[in-house]
Write an enzyme that holds these catalytic residues in place. Structure first.
Site, mmCIF file in Angstrom:
data_model
loop_
_atom_site.group_PDB
_atom_site.id
_atom_site.type_symbol
_atom_site.label_atom_id
_atom_site.label_comp_id
_atom_site.label_asym_id
_atom_site.label_seq_id
_atom_site.Cartn_x
_atom_site.Cartn_y
_atom_site.Cartn_z
ATOM 1 N N HIS A 30 -3.971 6.300 2.182
ATOM 2 C CA HIS A 30 -3.661 5.424 1.227
ATOM 3 C C HIS A 30 -2.692 6.255 -0.117
ATOM 4 C CE1 HIS A 30 -3.739 1.478 -1.641
ATOM 5 N NE2 HIS A 30 -4.276 2.886 -2.485
ATOM 6 N N HIS A 42 -1.246 1.647 -7.795
ATOM 7 C CA HIS A 42 -1.255 2.212 -6.316
ATOM 8 C C HIS A 42 -1.769 0.474 -5.942
ATOM 9 C CE1 HIS A 42 -6.161 1.606 -5.032
ATOM 10 N NE2 HIS A 42 -6.433 1.964 -7.079
ATOM 11 N N CYS A 153 1.052 0.494 0.526
ATOM 12 C CA CYS A 153 1.192 0.959 -0.922
ATOM 13 C C CYS A 153 2.190 2.404 -0.585
ATOM 14 C CB CYS A 153 0.096 1.296 -0.697
ATOM 15 S SG CYS A 153 -0.439 2.461 1.203
#
Length: 247
Positions: A30, A42, A153
């Site tokens: 991530h 994010h 992401c």
């Protein structure tokens, strides 16, 4: 940073750094932008919906949202149901994972040596003030609909760092992780029977070369369909789409 690891200590972080943390036994990572004061901006789909395929894979992979542990973070509160572009403390972003930094302007040799995708790019980063401006602007206005293949992401973090978007609609986004998976899949599909007469060593070299070339040509740093898009234009498009949806 070395070939084997991009791990970084918290005290080494600088505002504007693109950071990531591996999830689910290093299956995927991530990504986000460190904005200082132990905070990260994010992009996430939603809790439990990291890839959103509608299959068992959604349950296999942990969400990119801060994982609900039963305890509410004193800094972030309960973020387990949030989605889109969010701001989290570093602890919530990491979700008990280790901290790594994404590298920019790497040499072609280093890019190929880092076999795992989603850790570096040939593309150059813009100055940190531009990176932070994009991240803060998108935190306020959003980054569109989450899409594993075109808008995830890592795509968000790379856009914040470079301002690059992919203009063709049929290809994957900027994500190095997805490019690596795609390269691996295409390599397997194209390692046909004609190679069976090749020695084991020769076959491994050939397959490795095909994989590396596929990753290399898919990198955002050399793709011809990667174009620089001002964040103001991106925010304007997002705002227009939001109004149309409300109507």
């Amino acid at each position: 940073m070395g070939v084997l690891s991009n791990k970084i200590a918290r005290e080494e972080l600088k505002p504007g750094d693109h950071i990531y943390s591996w999830r689910t036994a290093y299956i995927y990572a991530h990504h986000g932008i460190y904005v200082g004061n132990s905070m990260v901006i994010h992009f996430t789909r939603a809790a439990g919906q990291e890839i959103g395929t509608g299959t068992f894979l959604d349950k296999l992979l942990l969400s990119s949202s801060p994982s609900p542990t039963g305890a509410i973070c004193p800094v972030c509160g309960d973020q387990s149901k949030l989605h889109g572009v969010i701001r989290s403390c570093l602890d919530c972003f990491l979700a008990r994972g280790k901290l790594y930094i994404f590298e920019y302007s790497v040499s072609p040799a280093l890019f190929i040596a880092k076999v795992r995708g989603g850790t570096c790019t040939l593309a150059s980063s813009d100055p940190s003030e531009e990176v932070l401006h994009r991240a803060e602007s998108l935190f306020d206005k959003g980054f569109g609909m989450y899409n594993l293949f075109k808008n995830n992401c890592e795509d968000f973090a790379i856009y914040c760092k470079t301002g690059l978007l992919i203009e063709t609609t049929y290809s994957v986004g900027r994500s190095g992780q997805l490019s690596a998976f795609t390269a691996a899949a295409s390599t397997v599909m194209s390692s046909p029977l004609r190679f069976l007469t090749t020695s084991t060593g020769g076959l491994m070299v050939m397959v490795g070369g095909m994989y590396s070339i596929s990753r290399f040509i898919a990198d955002v740093g050399i793709r011809r369909d990667a174009v620089k898009v001002p964040v103001e234009r991106l925010v304007m498009v997002e705002a227009t789409q939001h109004v149309e949806v409300k109507k």
